[in-house]
Write a protein that holds these residues in place. Structure first.
Motif, PDB file in Angstrom:
ATOM      1  N   PRO A 215       0.839  -1.100  -0.132  1.00 49.71           N
ATOM      2  CA  PRO A 215      -0.036   0.257  -0.075  1.00 49.71           C
ATOM      3  C   PRO A 215       0.852   1.310   0.262  1.00 49.71           C
ATOM      4  N   ALA A 216       2.014   1.341   0.823  1.00 46.53           N
ATOM      5  CA  ALA A 216       2.791   2.499   0.784  1.00 46.53           C
ATOM      6  C   ALA A 216       3.364   2.724  -0.796  1.00 46.53           C
ATOM      7  N   LEU A 217       3.643   1.554  -1.405  1.00 48.14           N
ATOM      8  CA  LEU A 217       4.199   1.968  -2.686  1.00 48.14           C
ATOM      9  C   LEU A 217       2.996   2.507  -3.653  1.00 48.14           C
ATOM     10  N   ARG A 218       1.963   1.969  -3.625  1.00 43.97           N
ATOM     11  CA  ARG A 218       0.760   2.209  -4.430  1.00 43.97           C
ATOM     12  C   ARG A 218       0.555   3.893  -4.087  1.00 43.97           C
ATOM     13  N   ASP A 219       0.389   4.144  -2.727  1.00 48.88           N
ATOM     14  CA  ASP A 219       0.159   5.486  -2.484  1.00 48.88           C
ATOM     15  C   ASP A 219       1.279   6.514  -2.896  1.00 48.88           C
ATOM     16  N   ALA A 220       2.488   6.061  -3.146  1.00 44.36           N
ATOM     17  CA  ALA A 220       3.590   6.853  -3.533  1.00 44.36           C
ATOM     18  C   ALA A 220       3.482   7.270  -5.153  1.00 44.36           C
ATOM     19  N   VAL A 221       2.820   6.351  -5.773  1.00 42.48           N
ATOM     20  CA  VAL A 221       2.823   6.555  -7.356  1.00 42.48           C
ATOM     21  C   VAL A 221       1.170   6.872  -7.873  1.00 42.48           C
ATOM     22  N   GLU A 222       1.106   7.809  -8.791  1.00 39.90           N
ATOM     23  CA  GLU A 222      -0.125   8.100  -9.226  1.00 39.90           C
ATOM     24  C   GLU A 222      -0.100   6.988 -10.476  1.00 39.90           C
ATOM     25  N   ALA A 223      -1.101   6.181 -10.643  1.00 40.30           N
ATOM     26  CA  ALA A 223      -1.388   5.186 -11.715  1.00 40.30           C
ATOM     27  C   ALA A 223      -2.702   5.135 -12.235  1.00 40.30           C
ATOM     28  N   GLY A 224      -2.691   5.331 -13.645  1.00 49.13           N
ATOM     29  CA  GLY A 224      -3.792   5.151 -14.484  1.00 49.13           C
ATOM     30  C   GLY A 224      -4.015   4.204 -15.397  1.00 49.13           C
ATOM     31  N   VAL A 225      -5.039   3.226 -15.500  1.00 47.77           N
ATOM     32  CA  VAL A 225      -5.134   2.015 -16.238  1.00 47.77           C
ATOM     33  C   VAL A 225      -6.209   2.487 -17.208  1.00 47.77           C
ATOM     34  N   CYS A 226      -5.882   2.355 -18.470  1.00 48.07           N
ATOM     35  CA  CYS A 226      -6.721   2.572 -19.698  1.00 48.07           C
ATOM     36  C   CYS A 226      -6.698   1.353 -20.693  1.00 48.07           C
ATOM     37  N   ALA A 227      -8.155   0.989 -21.080  1.00 52.00           N
ATOM     38  CA  ALA A 227      -8.021  -0.256 -22.066  1.00 52.00           C
ATOM     39  C   ALA A 227      -8.525   0.468 -23.405  1.00 52.00           C
ATOM     40  N   ARG A 228      -7.957   0.130 -24.393  1.00 54.50           N
ATOM     41  CA  ARG A 228      -8.215   0.510 -25.906  1.00 54.50           C
ATOM     42  C   ARG A 228      -7.704  -0.493 -26.814  1.00 54.50           C
ATOM     43  N   ALA A 229      -8.498  -0.823 -27.561  1.00 55.45           N
ATOM     44  CA  ALA A 229      -8.324  -1.745 -29.056  1.00 55.45           C
ATOM     45  C   ALA A 229      -7.555  -3.034 -28.395  1.00 55.45           C
ATOM     46  N   GLY A 230      -7.927  -3.786 -27.653  1.00 52.97           N
ATOM     47  CA  GLY A 230      -7.173  -4.833 -27.137  1.00 52.97           C
ATOM     48  C   GLY A 230      -5.921  -4.756 -26.136  1.00 52.97           C
ATOM     49  N   GLU A 231      -5.724  -3.578 -25.984  1.00 55.07           N
ATOM     50  CA  GLU A 231      -4.536  -3.253 -25.209  1.00 55.07           C
ATOM     51  C   GLU A 231      -4.906  -2.658 -23.792  1.00 55.07           C
ATOM     52  N   ILE A 232      -3.773  -2.653 -22.927  1.00 56.46           N
ATOM     53  CA  ILE A 232      -4.050  -2.084 -21.757  1.00 56.46           C
ATOM     54  C   ILE A 232      -2.770  -0.980 -21.558  1.00 56.46           C
ATOM     55  N   GLU A 233      -3.152   0.496 -21.284  1.00 51.94           N
ATOM     56  CA  GLU A 233      -2.122   1.357 -20.945  1.00 51.94           C
ATOM     57  C   GLU A 233      -2.150   1.467 -19.489  1.00 51.94           C
ATOM     58  N   LEU A 234      -0.900   1.351 -19.003  1.00 48.45           N
ATOM     59  CA  LEU A 234      -0.773   1.747 -17.245  1.00 48.45           C
ATOM     60  C   LEU A 234       0.277   3.025 -17.346  1.00 48.45           C
ATOM     61  N   SER A 235      -0.235   3.948 -16.994  1.00 50.76           N
ATOM     62  CA  SER A 235       0.643   5.117 -16.974  1.00 50.76           C
ATOM     63  C   SER A 235       0.979   5.476 -15.360  1.00 50.76           C
ATOM     64  N   LEU A 236       2.121   5.587 -14.939  1.00 54.12           N
ATOM     65  CA  LEU A 236       2.858   5.842 -13.753  1.00 54.12           C
ATOM     66  C   LEU A 236       3.558   6.774 -13.446  1.00 54.12           C
ATOM     67  N   ARG A 237       3.521   7.696 -12.455  1.00 51.87           N
ATOM     68  CA  ARG A 237       4.003   8.760 -12.218  1.00 51.87           C
ATOM     69  C   ARG A 237       4.476   9.003 -10.669  1.00 51.87           C
ATOM     70  N   GLY A 238       5.812   9.288 -10.263  1.00 56.90           N
ATOM     71  CA  GLY A 238       5.865   9.518  -8.981  1.00 56.90           C
ATOM     72  C   GLY A 238       7.515   9.520  -8.578  1.00 56.90           C
ATOM     73  N   PRO A 239       7.883   9.266  -7.399  1.00 58.26           N
ATOM     74  CA  PRO A 239       9.433   9.074  -7.395  1.00 58.26           C
ATOM     75  C   PRO A 239       9.802   7.883  -7.915  1.00 58.26           C
ATOM     76  N   ALA A 240      11.163   8.074  -8.636  1.00 54.15           N
ATOM     77  CA  ALA A 240      11.710   7.246  -9.569  1.00 54.15           C
ATOM     78  C   ALA A 240      11.763   5.699  -8.964  1.00 54.15           C
ATOM     79  N   ASP A 241      12.223   5.643  -7.667  1.00 56.39           N
ATOM     80  CA  ASP A 241      12.336   4.249  -7.178  1.00 56.39           C
ATOM     81  C   ASP A 241      10.947   3.536  -7.168  1.00 56.39           C
TER      82      ASP A 241
END
Length: 429
Positions: A215-241
């Protein structure tokens, strides 16, 4: 996590609000701002009425974002009233700006031969487009209408035109050249960013994978999940580690189904592989009706590796141009593995390409049978050495357009995976 700089986007125009024209500007601005580390809090679409414009702009400014960007309503007609709304909300009088007027006149010179309006009307048009809130910074027009930047309290308001090609150019120039806007954007904190793309994965699998993380790792990163044309995009933004640990966790679960880590597209990877190998591509399309070829030729420089394609919708075209044996269609049908193989082989031979991918199917809404339902798609790939690699049949869900889009996407991934696996330098004439 999101940066300290916040923004809102106001898209104007009755034609956008009523769905006659899709909104391209809101998405473009949101993507660009997000890439700069700016947190876009709202995108609002409103019509051209002055009361509506004023109310929407005032609501956005009351939230005190660092930046509000508007699009549309800068033209010469009676319903182009964005400058009027900005002036009303910021408490600045409207006035003809001499710099803006000179720019408008220069920009409209190209129209002089095509216009049939009187000089008096032309002068009114020019004055209207050069009328800005007093004290605004003028943004030179990329069409005929200048934009502007104006400060209101802690918020910088950037006013841009509506035509997407004008807006994108003016916005890019303003970000580079307007000191106050550059200063606002400089305060953003983009952090480490990743755009992961996964294939043959459903959205719920990705969500479940993220839920299993610390949970601490999840809270540190802004994550977005988007489905399109048979693919999944997972965007991540936050501290590098933290971002890299999540990326590693996703890879551990999905393996090579994670095919891109920095936003590379499947078609972009196909292009890179073909260029690196010095090889060429052809397509044969039935149910996609040229959609795959259109996506390929939208890439600048595609002519260097894409030889061409055949849209073989009718069976006579499959037989005549692609050399599909009529007996194959009679025995197995046009929507079959055997026909897809023959189409791929024929396209490769017809245009002299190293690789050819073929797709045939039933996009609907009619034409399906119990044995071959709507959404059934067969694909095949012909490559160096004359080897045909057939894709297992799929029954795709959705309406006609979704089925066609999914079929084109599957064709690209079929080719991408084949290029990854094939040895280089085995070209086959």
């Amino acid at each position: 996590m999101a940066g300290a700089v916040t923004a809102a986007v106001l898209v104007t125009g009755d034609e956008v609000l009523r769905g006659r024209i899709p909104d391209a500007n809101g998405g473009h601005l949101a993507r660009d701002l997000d890439a700069r580390g700016v947190a876009v809090r709202r995108i609002v679409v409103v019509g051209d009425g002055i009361d509506t414009l004023v109310r929407a702009l005032r609501e956005l400014l009351d939230e005190s974002p660092d930046l509000v960007v508007t699009s549309g309503g800068l033209g010469p007609t009676h319903d182009d009233r964005t400058m009027e709304a900005v002036a009303a909300v910021t408490g600045r009088p409207l006035a003809v700006d001499p710099e803006a007027l000179a720019l408008v006149r220069r920009g409209r010179m190209a129209l002089r031969g095509a216009e049939t309006i009187t000089d008096a009307t032309r002068a009114r048009v020019e004055d209207k487009q050069a009328t800005l809130p007093r004290g605004a910074v003028v943004l030179p027009p990329t069409g005929t209408a200048p934009g502007c930047v104006v400060r209101h309290g802690r918020t910088l308001v950037c006013v841009l035109p509506g035509p997407p090609w004008e807006l994108t150019r003016m916005w890019a120039r303003a970000c580079d050249e307007v000191d106050e806007l550059r200063s606002v954007l400089a305060g953003a904190a983009p952090g480490e960013r990743r755009l992961l793309r996964l294939y043959a994965v459903v959205e719920s699998e990705v969500v479940e994978t993220l839920d299993r993380l610390d949970p601490a790792l999840r809270d540190a990163v802004e994550a977005g999940v988007c489905a399109r044309a048979g693919e999944i995009e997972l965007s991540l933004r936050g501290p590098a580690d933290a971002v890299r640990r999540i990326e590693a966790g996703v890879e551990a679960v999905f393996g090579d189904r994670l095919y891109a880590r920095r936003g590379e597209t499947a078609l972009g990877l196909v292009e890179a592989a073909l260029r690196a190998r010095g090889e060429t591509l052809a397509v044969a399309e039935s149910c996609t009706g040229g959609l795959l070829g259109a996506r390929i030729t939208a890439i600048p420089g595609a002519s260097e590796w894409f030889r061409g394609g055949v849209v073989a919708y009718d069976n006579s075209v499959k037989e005549g141009l692609l050399g599909v044996d009529p007996a194959v269609i009679a025995r197995h049908g046009a929507v079959s593995e055997e026909c897809a193989r023959a189409m791929a082989r024929g396209a490769r031979a017809a245009v002299g390409a190293d690789w050819a991918v073929a797709v045939t199917g039933i996009a609907g809404p009619g034409g399906g049978t119990p044995d071959k339902p709507v959404g059934l798609v067969h694909l095949a790939l012909a490559g160096p050495g004359g080897v045909e690699d057939a894709h297992s049949p799929r029954v795709l869900r959705g309406d006609r357009e979704r089925i066609r889009e999914r079929a084109a996407a599957i064709a690209v991934h079929l080719l991408r995976r084949a290029l990854d696996a094939a040895p280089a330098g085995a070209r086959h004439a």
